[in-house]
Design a protein around this motif. Structure first.
Motif, PDB file in Angstrom:
ATOM      1  N   THR A  91       0.825  -1.210   0.000  1.00 11.20           N
ATOM      2  CA  THR A  91       0.000   0.000   0.000  1.00 11.20           C
ATOM      3  C   THR A  91       0.860   1.262   0.000  1.00 11.20           C
ATOM      4  OG1 THR A  91      -1.528   1.261   1.368  1.00 11.20           O
ATOM      5  CG2 THR A  91      -0.091  -0.241   2.529  1.00 11.20           C
ATOM      6  N   ASP A  92       0.292   2.356  -0.483  1.00  4.57           N
ATOM      7  CA  ASP A  92       0.996   3.642  -0.419  1.00  4.57           C
ATOM      8  C   ASP A  92       1.072   4.180   1.018  1.00  4.57           C
ATOM      9  OD1 ASP A  92      -1.681   4.366  -0.065  1.00  4.57           O
ATOM     10  OD2 ASP A  92      -1.712   5.870  -1.660  1.00  4.57           O
ATOM     11  N   GLU A  93       0.275   3.580   1.940  1.00  2.73           N
ATOM     12  CA  GLU A  93       0.251   4.112   3.315  1.00  2.73           C
ATOM     13  C   GLU A  93       1.583   3.921   4.030  1.00  2.73           C
ATOM     14  OE1 GLU A  93      -3.172   3.460   5.711  1.00  2.73           O
ATOM     15  OE2 GLU A  93      -4.538   3.630   4.025  1.00  2.73           O
ATOM     16  N   VAL A  94       2.451   3.035   3.492  1.00  2.00           N
ATOM     17  CA  VAL A  94       3.765   2.835   4.125  1.00  2.00           C
ATOM     18  C   VAL A  94       4.598   4.115   4.090  1.00  2.00           C
ATOM     19  CG1 VAL A  94       3.849   0.363   3.597  1.00  2.00           C
ATOM     20  CG2 VAL A  94       4.880   2.000   1.998  1.00  2.00           C
TER      21      VAL A  94
ATOM     22  N   PRO B 100      -1.114   1.447  12.945  1.00  2.00           N
ATOM     23  CA  PRO B 100      -0.690   0.046  13.095  1.00  2.00           C
ATOM     24  C   PRO B 100      -0.834  -0.721  11.777  1.00  2.00           C
ATOM     25  CG  PRO B 100      -1.984   0.723  14.983  1.00  2.00           C
ATOM     26  CD  PRO B 100      -2.070   1.860  13.994  1.00  2.00           C
ATOM     27  N   TYR B 101      -1.880  -0.422  10.991  1.00  2.00           N
ATOM     28  CA  TYR B 101      -2.025  -1.081   9.675  1.00  2.00           C
ATOM     29  C   TYR B 101      -0.816  -0.775   8.794  1.00  2.00           C
ATOM     30  CZ  TYR B 101      -3.331  -1.560   4.754  1.00  2.00           C
ATOM     31  OH  TYR B 101      -3.323  -1.852   3.414  1.00  2.00           O
ATOM     32  N   SER B 102      -0.505   0.511   8.615  1.00  2.00           N
ATOM     33  CA  SER B 102       0.576   0.840   7.678  1.00  2.00           C
ATOM     34  C   SER B 102       1.937   0.398   8.224  1.00  2.00           C
ATOM     35  CB  SER B 102       0.566   2.326   7.310  1.00  2.00           C
ATOM     36  OG  SER B 102       0.553   3.142   8.435  1.00  2.00           O
TER      37      SER B 102
ATOM     38  N   ASP C 264     -12.361  12.654  14.755  1.00  2.00           N
ATOM     39  CA  ASP C 264     -11.368  12.275  13.757  1.00  2.00           C
ATOM     40  C   ASP C 264     -10.730  10.915  14.078  1.00  2.00           C
ATOM     41  OD1 ASP C 264      -9.937  12.561  11.473  1.00  2.00           O
ATOM     42  OD2 ASP C 264      -8.994  14.460  12.012  1.00  2.00           O
ATOM     43  N   ARG C 265     -10.206  10.285  13.040  1.00  2.00           N
ATOM     44  CA  ARG C 265      -9.410   9.062  13.203  1.00  2.00           C
ATOM     45  C   ARG C 265      -8.078   9.445  13.846  1.00  2.00           C
ATOM     46  NH1 ARG C 265      -8.149   5.917   7.651  1.00  2.00           N
ATOM     47  NH2 ARG C 265     -10.075   4.813   8.119  1.00  2.00           N
ATOM     48  N   PRO C 266      -7.630   8.769  14.936  1.00  2.00           N
ATOM     49  CA  PRO C 266      -6.318   9.094  15.513  1.00  2.00           C
ATOM     50  C   PRO C 266      -5.204   8.840  14.492  1.00  2.00           C
ATOM     51  CG  PRO C 266      -7.530   7.550  16.919  1.00  2.00           C
ATOM     52  CD  PRO C 266      -8.307   7.672  15.648  1.00  2.00           C
ATOM     53  N   GLY C 267      -4.232   9.742  14.443  1.00  2.00           N
ATOM     54  CA  GLY C 267      -3.090   9.555  13.515  1.00  2.00           C
ATOM     55  C   GLY C 267      -3.494   9.646  12.056  1.00  2.00           C
ATOM     56  N   HIS C 268      -4.596  10.325  11.773  1.00  2.00           N
ATOM     57  CA  HIS C 268      -5.166  10.367  10.414  1.00  2.00           C
ATOM     58  C   HIS C 268      -4.187  11.014   9.427  1.00  2.00           C
ATOM     59  CE1 HIS C 268      -9.296  11.097   8.250  1.00  2.00           C
ATOM     60  NE2 HIS C 268      -8.411  10.504   7.467  1.00  2.00           N
ATOM     61  N   ASP C 269      -3.800  10.267   8.380  1.00  2.00           N
ATOM     62  CA  ASP C 269      -2.889  10.813   7.364  1.00  2.00           C
ATOM     63  C   ASP C 269      -3.628  11.839   6.516  1.00  2.00           C
ATOM     64  OD1 ASP C 269      -0.679   9.267   8.070  1.00  2.00           O
ATOM     65  OD2 ASP C 269      -1.295   7.580   6.803  1.00  2.00           O
TER      66      ASP C 269
ATOM     67  N   GLN D 293     -17.696   1.243  16.312  1.00  2.29           N
ATOM     68  CA  GLN D 293     -16.897   2.239  15.590  1.00  2.29           C
ATOM     69  C   GLN D 293     -17.586   3.600  15.557  1.00  2.29           C
ATOM     70  OE1 GLN D 293     -13.830   2.011  14.470  1.00  2.29           O
ATOM     71  NE2 GLN D 293     -13.820   4.025  13.497  1.00  2.29           N
ATOM     72  N   TYR D 294     -18.906   3.603  15.430  1.00  4.55           N
ATOM     73  CA  TYR D 294     -19.615   4.869  15.184  1.00  4.55           C
ATOM     74  C   TYR D 294     -20.573   5.243  16.311  1.00  4.55           C
ATOM     75  CZ  TYR D 294     -17.575   4.302  10.571  1.00  4.55           C
ATOM     76  OH  TYR D 294     -16.686   4.144   9.539  1.00  4.55           O
ATOM     77  N   LYS D 295     -20.359   4.645  17.505  1.00  6.45           N
ATOM     78  CA  LYS D 295     -21.328   4.866  18.597  1.00  6.45           C
ATOM     79  C   LYS D 295     -21.374   6.345  18.967  1.00  6.45           C
ATOM     80  CE  LYS D 295     -17.991   3.290  22.124  1.00  6.45           C
ATOM     81  NZ  LYS D 295     -17.037   2.361  21.544  1.00  6.45           N
TER      82      LYS D 295
HETATM   83  O1  DAU Z   1      -4.113   4.017   0.405  1.00  4.70           O
HETATM   84  C1  DAU Z   1      -4.350   2.648   0.327  1.00  4.70           C
HETATM   85  C2  DAU Z   1      -5.174   2.211   1.513  1.00  4.70           C
HETATM   86  O2  DAU Z   1      -6.493   2.726   1.315  1.00  4.70           O
HETATM   87  C3  DAU Z   1      -5.220   0.690   1.689  1.00  4.70           C
HETATM   88  O3  DAU Z   1      -3.939   0.225   1.974  1.00  4.70           O
HETATM   89  C4  DAU Z   1      -6.171   0.301   2.828  1.00  4.70           C
HETATM   90  O4  DAU Z   1      -6.276  -1.101   2.900  1.00  4.70           O
HETATM   91  C5  DAU Z   1      -7.529   0.900   2.542  1.00  4.70           C
HETATM   92  O5  DAU Z   1      -8.389   0.633   3.621  1.00  4.70           O
HETATM   93  C6  DAU Z   1      -7.431   2.416   2.312  1.00  4.70           C
HETATM   94  O6  DAU Z   1      -7.099   3.112   3.544  1.00  4.70           O
HETATM   95  P1  DAU Z   1      -7.815   4.488   3.962  1.00  4.70           P
HETATM   96  O7  DAU Z   1      -7.712   4.617   5.423  1.00  4.70           O
HETATM   97  O8  DAU Z   1      -7.364   5.618   3.121  1.00  4.70           O
HETATM   98  O9  DAU Z   1      -9.334   4.121   3.504  1.00  4.70           O
HETATM   99  P2  DAU Z   1     -10.748   4.338   4.207  1.00  4.70           P
HETATM  100  O10 DAU Z   1     -11.774   3.998   3.184  1.00  4.70           O
HETATM  101  O11 DAU Z   1     -10.829   3.701   5.538  1.00  4.70           O
HETATM  102  O12 DAU Z   1     -10.779   5.930   4.425  1.00  4.70           O
HETATM  103  C7  DAU Z   1     -10.649   6.816   3.336  1.00  4.70           C
HETATM  104  C8  DAU Z   1     -10.728   8.234   3.902  1.00  4.70           C
HETATM  105  O13 DAU Z   1     -12.068   8.461   4.393  1.00  4.70           O
HETATM  106  C9  DAU Z   1      -9.816   8.476   5.085  1.00  4.70           C
HETATM  107  O14 DAU Z   1      -9.327   9.818   5.030  1.00  4.70           O
HETATM  108  C10 DAU Z   1     -10.711   8.301   6.298  1.00  4.70           C
HETATM  109  C11 DAU Z   1     -12.051   8.796   5.792  1.00  4.70           C
HETATM  110  N1  DAU Z   1     -13.244   8.137   6.402  1.00  4.70           N
HETATM  111  C12 DAU Z   1     -13.308   6.779   6.394  1.00  4.70           C
HETATM  112  C13 DAU Z   1     -14.379   6.124   6.969  1.00  4.70           C
HETATM  113  C14 DAU Z   1     -14.437   4.616   6.984  1.00  4.70           C
HETATM  114  C15 DAU Z   1     -14.269   8.903   6.924  1.00  4.70           C
HETATM  115  O15 DAU Z   1     -14.231  10.152   6.899  1.00  4.70           O
HETATM  116  N2  DAU Z   1     -15.328   8.259   7.506  1.00  4.70           N
HETATM  117  C16 DAU Z   1     -15.429   6.889   7.560  1.00  4.70           C
HETATM  118  O16 DAU Z   1     -16.422   6.369   8.117  1.00  4.70           O
END
Ligand code: DAU
Ligand code: NAD
Length: 347
Positions: free
Chosen positions: A130-133, A154-156, A285-290, A345-347
């Protein structure tokens, strides 16, 4: 060619397996998958009885099982996609990501090394990453293959670690490998824990659309079949011990993407324009959100001629139409444990 694909019942894996089964009738293609919450054999109904395809249920964390599988089948190639893939789940249960993404990957590397007995002619271990690395970009710049690793979740971190192990097996033992680092995929069969399918499902059900933080986070979206095509190409034509970045040249701020989705869905569902947008709810917000991911995919373009074939408009249209036509699939994957996950997750 005896080819092992891991994680082939998941979102991207199922598109890869379908493509390989259809394009390579002379290969023997084995899909190894533990069928976790994210694995679903419904994703492969159309090709399950093909003569060049076999499904094996099993866990890559089980070292003895993996060794016996490689001994039995003597695979020539591995395309490794099996992983825990959701960032939010990695925040609540990091160890599951260490087990599957790191230890599971090393189990596969070891088994390949043993069975190939250091005679690596015609063999290849392909690691799908993934690009998240690379961590997070600021407002400008792109990830290239030489960007330093700087994972934040932790995922990345687990994917970065697995990338390093693959490379280390190449350097130390000469194991032939390729790695690709891809941006965010979307498309049919996407599990509705990720942004696009979760929001499509919630719009259908007129449930709140939980946008993390201020919604000004940016992702680079690629249609999943274009990723599967890139994987096919790199597996067959990529240079040994190289990494290739794969991306959509398609950056969207989350909030703009969500508003576009709402607009298309309103039109498809015969709702008033603006009806779905009213469901947008800004949440913690997601903690550590990129902040931002964006891929420079010029290497794979120049060396292998790959570029996305589907525009975002076409890809989103195909995706939304697929979800609207496959209500049963969506109902099945959102029943049971999904409901518990969603509440927590969304409580
Ligand atoms: O970049 C590649 C990666 O993309 C993959 O390696 C991962 O497996 C894949 O899950 C994905 O990671 P992200 O964290 O970017 O994807 P996600 O769909 O979880 O979130 C996309 C964006 O949307 C991120 O900025 C968080 C935001 N989000 C996500 C969810 C689930 C929200 O705002 N609300 C949400 O409920
Ligand atoms: P997914 O979660 O949809 O599918 C993962 C699959 O792996 C499932 O079928 C699951 O049952 C299987 N699996 C999980 N743990 C296993 C184990 N211990 N043993 C055997 N099988 C197991 O994931 P996805 O989104 O299709 O991602 C596939 C791969 O691509 C992952 O390695 C991921 O890191 C990578 N990737 C994903 C994206 C994306 O946007 N989704 C982007 C770049 C890279």
């Amino acid at each position: 060619m005896k080819l092992l694909v891991t994680g082939g019942a998941g979102f991207i894996g199922s598109h890869v397996v379908r493509r390989l089964v259809n394009n390579y009738p002379k290969y023997e293609i084995y899909n190894l998958d533990a069928l976790t919450y994210a694995g679903n054999l419904e994703n492969l109904r159309d090709i399950e009885s093909a003569s060049n395809y076999s499904f094996i249920k099993g866990d890559i964390n089980d070292m003895d099982f993996i060794n016996s599988l490689f001994t039995k089948y003597k695979f020539d190639g591995v395309i490794h996609l099996a992983a825990e893939s959701h960032v939010d789940r990695s925040i609540t249960d990091p160890l599951a990501f260490v087990r599957t993404n790191i230890i599971g990957t090393v189990n596969l590397l070891n088994a390949a090394k043993i069975i190939w007995k250091d005679n690596f002619d015609g063999k290849r271990f392909y690691h799908v990453s993934t690009d998240e690395v690379y961590g997070s970009l600021g407002q400008t710049g792109l990830f290239t293959e030489s960007t330093s690793y700087d994972p934040n979740s932790p995922y990345s971190a687990s994917k970065a670690s697995s990338d390093h192990f693959v490379r280390a097996y190449g350097e130390t033992y000469g194991l032939p490998y390729v790695i690709t680092n891809c941006s965010n995929n979307y498309g049919p069969h996407h599990f509705p824990e990720k942004l696009i399918p979760l929001f499509i499902n919630n719009i259908i059900q007129e449930k709140p659309l939980p946008v993390y933080g201020d919604g000004n986070y940016t992702r680079d979206w690629l249609f999943v079949e274009d990723h599967a095509r890139a994987i096919d190409l790199v597996f067959h034509k990529g240079k040994n011990a190289e990494t290739y970045n794969i991306g959509g040249f398609n950056e969207w701020k989350n909030i703009d993407l969500v508003k576009l989705l709402c607009k298309i869905m309103d039109a498809k569902l015969g709702r008033n324009n603006g009806q779905s947008e009213a469901l947008i709810t800004y949440v913690k917000d997601r903690p550590g959100h990129d902040l931002r991911y964006a891929i420079d995919a010029s290497k794979i373009n120049k060396e292998l001629g790959w570029k996305p074939s589907v525009t975002f408009e076409e890809g989103l249209e195909k995706t939304i139409v697929w979800f609207l036509k496959n209500k049963e699939w969506l109902d099945n994957v959102t029943s049971g444990t999904y409901q518990t996950y969603y509440q927590n997750q969304y409580k």
